[in-house]
Design a protein around this motif. Structure first.
Motif, PDB file in Angstrom:
ATOM      1  N   GLY A   1      -3.823  16.755 -15.579  1.00  0.00           N
ATOM      2  CA  GLY A   1      -2.497  16.297 -15.132  1.00  0.00           C
ATOM      3  C   GLY A   1      -1.701  15.796 -16.322  1.00  0.00           C
ATOM      4  O   GLY A   1      -2.264  15.202 -17.253  1.00  0.00           O
ATOM      5  N   ILE A   2      -0.391  15.984 -16.283  1.00  0.00           N
ATOM      6  CA  ILE A   2       0.430  15.604 -17.455  1.00  0.00           C
ATOM      7  C   ILE A   2       0.400  14.101 -17.723  1.00  0.00           C
ATOM      8  O   ILE A   2       0.705  13.660 -18.831  1.00  0.00           O
ATOM      9  CB  ILE A   2       1.919  16.037 -17.301  1.00  0.00           C
ATOM     10  CG1 ILE A   2       2.498  15.499 -15.976  1.00  0.00           C
ATOM     11  CG2 ILE A   2       2.064  17.538 -17.383  1.00  0.00           C
ATOM     12  CD1 ILE A   2       4.008  15.665 -15.873  1.00  0.00           C
ATOM     13  N   GLU A   3       0.003  13.316 -16.721  1.00  0.00           N
ATOM     14  CA  GLU A   3       0.027  11.858 -16.897  1.00  0.00           C
ATOM     15  C   GLU A   3      -1.210  11.332 -17.615  1.00  0.00           C
ATOM     16  O   GLU A   3      -1.361  10.129 -17.805  1.00  0.00           O
ATOM     17  CB  GLU A   3       0.178  11.180 -15.529  1.00  0.00           C
ATOM     18  CG  GLU A   3      -1.096  11.039 -14.680  1.00  0.00           C
ATOM     19  CD  GLU A   3      -1.541  12.316 -13.975  1.00  0.00           C
ATOM     20  OE1 GLU A   3      -1.122  13.424 -14.374  1.00  0.00           O
ATOM     21  OE2 GLU A   3      -2.327  12.203 -13.014  1.00  0.00           O
ATOM     22  N   LYS A   4      -2.112  12.249 -18.020  1.00  0.00           N
ATOM     23  CA  LYS A   4      -3.355  11.800 -18.653  1.00  0.00           C
ATOM     24  C   LYS A   4      -3.229  11.543 -20.146  1.00  0.00           C
ATOM     25  O   LYS A   4      -4.201  11.192 -20.809  1.00  0.00           O
ATOM     26  CB  LYS A   4      -4.464  12.837 -18.412  1.00  0.00           C
ATOM     27  CG  LYS A   4      -4.828  13.006 -16.946  1.00  0.00           C
ATOM     28  CD  LYS A   4      -5.542  11.782 -16.435  1.00  0.00           C
ATOM     29  CE  LYS A   4      -5.769  11.857 -14.936  1.00  0.00           C
ATOM     30  NZ  LYS A   4      -6.269  10.606 -14.414  1.00  0.00           N
ATOM     31  N   VAL A   5      -2.034  11.756 -20.670  1.00  0.00           N
ATOM     32  CA  VAL A   5      -1.831  11.551 -22.106  1.00  0.00           C
ATOM     33  C   VAL A   5      -1.784  10.052 -22.421  1.00  0.00           C
ATOM     34  O   VAL A   5      -1.270   9.266 -21.628  1.00  0.00           O
ATOM     35  CB  VAL A   5      -0.502  12.218 -22.551  1.00  0.00           C
ATOM     36  CG1 VAL A   5      -0.218  11.945 -24.018  1.00  0.00           C
ATOM     37  CG2 VAL A   5      -0.561  13.711 -22.294  1.00  0.00           C
ATOM     38  N   VAL A   6      -2.394   9.665 -23.540  1.00  0.00           N
ATOM     39  CA  VAL A   6      -2.247   8.298 -24.057  1.00  0.00           C
ATOM     40  C   VAL A   6      -1.787   8.400 -25.508  1.00  0.00           C
ATOM     41  O   VAL A   6      -2.024   9.413 -26.160  1.00  0.00           O
ATOM     42  CB  VAL A   6      -3.566   7.486 -23.982  1.00  0.00           C
ATOM     43  CG1 VAL A   6      -3.981   7.283 -22.530  1.00  0.00           C
ATOM     44  CG2 VAL A   6      -4.689   8.155 -24.757  1.00  0.00           C
ATOM     45  N   PRO A   7      -1.105   7.375 -26.018  1.00  0.00           N
ATOM     46  CA  PRO A   7      -0.516   7.516 -27.354  1.00  0.00           C
ATOM     47  C   PRO A   7      -1.530   7.754 -28.474  1.00  0.00           C
ATOM     48  O   PRO A   7      -1.371   8.692 -29.245  1.00  0.00           O
ATOM     49  CB  PRO A   7       0.210   6.178 -27.560  1.00  0.00           C
ATOM     50  CG  PRO A   7       0.497   5.688 -26.186  1.00  0.00           C
ATOM     51  CD  PRO A   7      -0.654   6.147 -25.342  1.00  0.00           C
ATOM     52  N   ARG A   8      -2.556   6.906 -28.565  1.00  0.00           N
ATOM     53  CA  ARG A   8      -3.418   6.950 -29.754  1.00  0.00           C
ATOM     54  C   ARG A   8      -4.899   7.015 -29.382  1.00  0.00           C
ATOM     55  O   ARG A   8      -5.284   6.601 -28.303  1.00  0.00           O
ATOM     56  CB  ARG A   8      -3.201   5.683 -30.594  1.00  0.00           C
ATOM     57  CG  ARG A   8      -1.777   5.460 -31.008  1.00  0.00           C
ATOM     58  CD  ARG A   8      -1.549   4.009 -31.393  1.00  0.00           C
ATOM     59  NE  ARG A   8      -1.905   3.093 -30.305  1.00  0.00           N
ATOM     60  CZ  ARG A   8      -1.794   1.767 -30.366  1.00  0.00           C
ATOM     61  NH1 ARG A   8      -1.351   1.203 -31.470  1.00  0.00           N
ATOM     62  NH2 ARG A   8      -2.141   1.005 -29.344  1.00  0.00           N
ATOM     63  N   ASP A   9      -5.703   7.441 -30.317  1.00  0.00           N
ATOM     64  CA  ASP A   9      -7.155   7.417 -30.088  1.00  0.00           C
ATOM     65  C   ASP A   9      -7.628   6.002 -29.774  1.00  0.00           C
ATOM     66  O   ASP A   9      -8.493   5.791 -28.937  1.00  0.00           O
ATOM     67  CB  ASP A   9      -7.896   7.918 -31.344  1.00  0.00           C
ATOM     68  CG  ASP A   9      -7.880   9.437 -31.440  1.00  0.00           C
ATOM     69  OD1 ASP A   9      -7.068  10.052 -30.707  1.00  0.00           O
ATOM     70  OD2 ASP A   9      -8.649  10.004 -32.235  1.00  0.00           O
ATOM     71  N   LYS A  10      -7.042   5.037 -30.460  1.00  0.00           N
ATOM     72  CA  LYS A  10      -7.576   3.690 -30.266  1.00  0.00           C
ATOM     73  C   LYS A  10      -7.253   3.112 -28.887  1.00  0.00           C
ATOM     74  O   LYS A  10      -7.893   2.153 -28.460  1.00  0.00           O
ATOM     75  CB  LYS A  10      -7.169   2.763 -31.414  1.00  0.00           C
ATOM     76  CG  LYS A  10      -5.779   2.226 -31.419  1.00  0.00           C
ATOM     77  CD  LYS A  10      -5.672   1.358 -32.687  1.00  0.00           C
ATOM     78  CE  LYS A  10      -4.588   0.333 -32.580  1.00  0.00           C
ATOM     79  NZ  LYS A  10      -4.412  -0.357 -33.871  1.00  0.00           N
ATOM     80  N   ASP A  11      -6.285   3.701 -28.196  1.00  0.00           N
ATOM     81  CA  ASP A  11      -6.035   3.255 -26.813  1.00  0.00           C
ATOM     82  C   ASP A  11      -7.224   3.561 -25.912  1.00  0.00           C
ATOM     83  O   ASP A  11      -7.417   2.927 -24.871  1.00  0.00           O
ATOM     84  CB  ASP A  11      -4.777   3.930 -26.261  1.00  0.00           C
ATOM     85  CG  ASP A  11      -3.541   3.555 -27.059  1.00  0.00           C
ATOM     86  OD1 ASP A  11      -3.431   2.368 -27.422  1.00  0.00           O
ATOM     87  OD2 ASP A  11      -2.716   4.434 -27.338  1.00  0.00           O
ATOM     88  N   LEU A  12      -8.004   4.566 -26.328  1.00  0.00           N
ATOM     89  CA  LEU A  12      -9.187   4.924 -25.531  1.00  0.00           C
ATOM     90  C   LEU A  12     -10.187   3.771 -25.494  1.00  0.00           C
ATOM     91  O   LEU A  12     -10.955   3.635 -24.547  1.00  0.00           O
ATOM     92  CB  LEU A  12      -9.858   6.179 -26.112  1.00  0.00           C
ATOM     93  CG  LEU A  12      -9.001   7.444 -26.072  1.00  0.00           C
ATOM     94  CD1 LEU A  12      -9.713   8.580 -26.790  1.00  0.00           C
ATOM     95  CD2 LEU A  12      -8.700   7.835 -24.636  1.00  0.00           C
TER      96      LEU A  12
ATOM     97  N   GLU B   1       4.511  18.127  -8.960  1.00  0.00           N
ATOM     98  CA  GLU B   1       5.280  16.981  -8.440  1.00  0.00           C
ATOM     99  C   GLU B   1       5.272  15.759  -9.360  1.00  0.00           C
ATOM    100  O   GLU B   1       5.975  14.779  -9.098  1.00  0.00           O
ATOM    101  CB  GLU B   1       4.804  16.552  -7.038  1.00  0.00           C
ATOM    102  CG  GLU B   1       4.990  17.587  -5.938  1.00  0.00           C
ATOM    103  CD  GLU B   1       6.454  17.935  -5.675  1.00  0.00           C
ATOM    104  OE1 GLU B   1       7.321  17.065  -5.866  1.00  0.00           O
ATOM    105  OE2 GLU B   1       6.718  19.097  -5.294  1.00  0.00           O
ATOM    106  N   ARG B   2       4.484  15.778 -10.417  1.00  0.00           N
ATOM    107  CA  ARG B   2       4.389  14.566 -11.235  1.00  0.00           C
ATOM    108  C   ARG B   2       5.714  14.222 -11.917  1.00  0.00           C
ATOM    109  O   ARG B   2       6.064  13.036 -12.021  1.00  0.00           O
ATOM    110  CB  ARG B   2       3.259  14.715 -12.259  1.00  0.00           C
ATOM    111  CG  ARG B   2       1.863  14.588 -11.612  1.00  0.00           C
ATOM    112  CD  ARG B   2       0.775  15.094 -12.538  1.00  0.00           C
ATOM    113  NE  ARG B   2      -0.567  14.864 -12.027  1.00  0.00           N
ATOM    114  CZ  ARG B   2      -1.177  15.553 -11.070  1.00  0.00           C
ATOM    115  NH1 ARG B   2      -0.527  16.557 -10.473  1.00  0.00           N
ATOM    116  NH2 ARG B   2      -2.401  15.267 -10.682  1.00  0.00           N
ATOM    117  N   SER B   3       6.452  15.217 -12.362  1.00  0.00           N
ATOM    118  CA  SER B   3       7.759  14.935 -12.974  1.00  0.00           C
ATOM    119  C   SER B   3       8.683  14.266 -11.975  1.00  0.00           C
ATOM    120  O   SER B   3       9.438  13.356 -12.319  1.00  0.00           O
ATOM    121  CB  SER B   3       8.434  16.223 -13.459  1.00  0.00           C
ATOM    122  OG  SER B   3       7.660  16.812 -14.440  1.00  0.00           O
TER     123      SER B   3
END
Lengths: 466, 251
Positions: A236-247, A293-295
């Motif tokens: 899903g497009i909402e699975k993006v996070v900014p940085r590796d360290k956010d993980l 529908e996510r957009s």
């Protein structure tokens, strides 16, 4: 008791043994979650709020971060696709399979693939699509639906599963969990080797590096992309996070919130297809970002629901879910998150699911456990208001109209008159009052004696005597 | 809401809530006595009715605003308004924000919200009271009342009750779980609502408390309504009644 709400009817008719399975499973996960969070962190609530801010920030800037993730993924050698709808995603997957002359696909657990009904679509098009997560595999054998987003067969007991295995030709009846698991394992080993394409989901995608983080407890996602040459990640497009360290923040919360584990047994970071720097893995990697529908949700008053990391904590704590089970919600995502998300994912068919947000006493337990602090009760309320504005009957069925009541409550003279008139309630059996809401109350509940206006009188007398 | 943003003082208004106006006058009385004990002068505006929550939770926000506007007009926002209910005060402090989100008079609703307090929250955070005098010999299981999540109500109630000589607050399983009332949920989902209530009663009474306490009479009406139909009543008291009884026992 009579009811006009489908989820309430489902709860009423639910076999007690299923309710028990769901209750025991939910409670265990809730308790473990609390223990694992408080043992590891001095202020779990602060981390939860931080995670919510990370996800919300990403959503507010999604086009940028998604763009960056795509760029990095392509730089890493993956082919990136964008699917506007579930049908589009299915077609892209089929096209990829055809392009490598594949008819056999093995997949790890992916709620998005459930959302687009991928298995059915591939089967219809002459392809085999096998679930490799044990729970999902059992669901598939039974032609059932998952009833929980993390523990899909929480509604089944081992006897039912033993019957399923027997019917599927996986040995004689045996309800020993180890035997069941071993049989599934030996069946699936061959499937991993036979499959030409492996499909996984993706729990997080880092916009910084294009790295996909994938968690499982069974290691099946690794197997799905070990023996074949093509890997498809459906995300899903909402699975993006900014940085590796956010993980670091999000992975620390995900397993703890879901199952009370500090970390899932397997956490994979996938950096792209086979390359010089990465000698193992499939040669072709496709990443499909699904919108579906996510957009639209992103531009709506419900956007916070896209923070969800699919841990299922809100289901486990929800008293209505515990009474009704996941199947009551008639959709892929059950429980509080499902009650908010499913009507939105339904798009034009919103009215069909407009009753779901009513499946809540608005107790707020879901928000309290949510690892990304989604204001679920507020979103449920917004749905109820939307349904009211749009005149969707299904949502308000069984709820008394508030129009007359609001006049009463904004006209003090009428209110005071009713304080006197209400006394009549003490002399009439509530069961005889032909108002559905009164009937619904009175079948299994009494009302206290009516004492309208007594306090007002007491207070006035007291002021006089002072 | 930060304590510094809120209106406090000893000239207070009581919003008795619609349930105490119709069924639970003893709770409103106890609230007055408790407030007077700590030196407050209590007014009870005659025109008051309800906070508007039933309509809000039903999704009918036009009706909600009609009632909420009446309530905002009825009370003077320059003085604290005290409610013996975690749920109604939550409605005013959080629900009004949502219901008036797109309205011109949002700030009026917010100004009133800053003056509204649940009783225990007011005693502890508004007036700085840390302990309660008197005596009350009882084992009490205190239902959390869900709408107090994210507010200071429950912690404040626990602080006050546990400081009373003789009070033993007992822990019980699944204290985070809702009683099943939920306003109109209780009639729209009668089966689920009653099942939740039965489970709650079982947990609340497992250790045989002398009293089941609550910071909300709505939960109590639902729970005792079920218990009553089953012929297994328990002793119930609102936290204001416990505070008042402790005072009386001191005299």
């Amino acid at each position: 008791m009579k009811t006009k709400q489908p989820i309430d009817a489902f709860a009423r008719d639910l076999p007690p043994e299923i309710r028990e399975s769901v209750y025991v499973g939910s409670k265990a996960k809730y308790d473990k979650r609390l223990d694992s969070l408080t043992q590891s962190f001095a202020a779990p609530d602060d981390i939860r709020k931080l995670a919510g801010q990370i996800k919300q920030h990403t959503l507010e800037n999604l086009p940028e971060y998604l763009g960056s993730a795509i760029e990095k993924l392509e730089g890493n050698g993956a082919k990136v696709h964008y699917a506007k709808t579930g049908d589009d995603a299915n077609q892209i997957i089929l096209d990829i399979m055809r392009s490598v002359n594949a008819t056999k696909l093995i997949k790890s657990k992916s709620m998005v693939s459930e959302e687009i009904h991928l298995n059915k679509f591939l089967e219809k098009n002459g392809c085999e699509s096998i679930e490799s997560d044990l729970g999902e595999f059992i669901v598939q054998l039974d032609d059932d639906m998952p009833s929980h987003i993390v523990t899909p067969i929480v509604h089944k007991n081992r006897k039912q599963i033993a019957n399923t295995f027997e019917k599927a030709g996986l040995g004689d009846y045996n309800d020993d969990p180890q035997t069941i698991t071993r049989r599934a394992r030996s069946f699936l080993r061959n499937k991993y080797i036979e499959a030409e394409v492996g499909l996984t989901g993706g729990n997080f995608v880092s916009a910084e590096t294009g790295r996909i983080a994938l968690v499982t407890n069974e290691g099946n996602a690794r197997f799905c992309i070990s023996a074949n040459k093509t890997h498809i990640a459906l995300i899903g497009i909402e699975k993006v996070v900014p940085r590796d360290k956010d993980l670091a923040v999000l992975l620390n919360l995900l397993a703890r919130s879901a199952t009370g584990q500090q970390l899932t047994v397997y956490t994979q970071f996938i950096n792209g297809p086979k390359s010089e720097a990465q000698p193992d893995g499939p040669e072709n990697m496709h990443v499909i970002f699904l919108d579906n529908e996510r957009s639209n949700i992103l531009g709506s008053e419900f956007k916070e629901i896209l923070r969800c990391i699919r841990c299922g904590a809100c289901l486990n704590v929800c008293p209505i879910y515990r009474q009704s089970s996941g199947h009551a919600y008639r959709a892929v995502y059950p429980g509080p998150v499902g009650a908010v998300l499913s009507p939105l994912l339904a798009g034009k068919r919103y009215p069909e699911y407009a009753d779901l947000p009513k499946a809540s006493s608005l107790c707020g337990a879901c928000n309290e456990v949510c690892p990304v602090d989604i204001p679920l009760p507020e979103l449920l309320l917004r749905h109820r208001n939307k349904a009211k504005r749009e005149g969707i009957k299904k949502a308000s069925a069984g709820t008394p109209s508030m129009a007359g009541w609001s006049v009463l409550c904004s006209t003090p003279a009428m209110w005071k008159t009713s304080l006197r008139a209400g006394k009549a309630m003490d002399y009439i059996s509530l069961n005889l009052i032909p108002v559905p809401a009164v009937q619904a109350w009175a079948k299994e509940r009494s009302l206290p004696p009516f004492r309208g206006g007594k306090f007002r009188k007491w207070f006035k007398d007291r002021q006089k005597n002072k | 809401m930060l304590a510094t943003d809120r209106v406090t003082g000893t000239q207070v208004q009581l919003m008795m809530t619609c349930l105490c106006d119709t069924f639970f006058d003893s709770v409103a009385q106890a609230t007055v006595e408790v407030l007077e004990h700590v030196g407050c002068t209590v007014e009870v505006p005659e025109a008051q009715t309800c906070c508007g929550q039933p309509a809000f939770n039903s999704g009918d926000w036009d009706s909600t605003r009609k009632v909420a506007r009446h309530t905002c007009r009825t009370f003077d926002s320059s003085k604290p308004t005290i409610l013996p209910s975690g749920s109604c005060s939550h409605m005013i402090s959080h629900g009004y924000d949502l219901a008036f989100e797109k309205e011109d008079d949002l700030s009026t609703a917010q100004t009133f919200a800053k003056s509204s307090w649940e009783l225990c929250d007011f005693l502890v955070n508004g007036l700085g009271i840390e302990s309660w005098p008197g005596r009350f010999d009882a084992k009490i299981s205190l239902h959390r009342s869900c709408h107090t999540r994210g507010t200071q109500t429950y912690q404040s109630a626990v602080k006050l009750l546990s400081s009373i000589e003789g009070v033993e607050l007992i822990e019980f399983d699944e204290s985070e779980q809702c009683c099943g009332f939920g306003g109109t949920f209780s009639v729209a989902y009668p089966n689920t609502s009653v099942s939740m209530g039965k489970l709650k009663i079982e947990k609340l009474t497992a250790d045989k408390p002398d009293i089941v306490g609550a910071v909300d009479m709505a939960c109590m009406m639902h729970l005792s309504g079920i218990a009553n139909k089953q012929g297994r009543q328990f002793n119930k008291l609102h936290v204001s009644e416990i505070l008042m009884k402790a005072l009386r026992n001191a005299k």
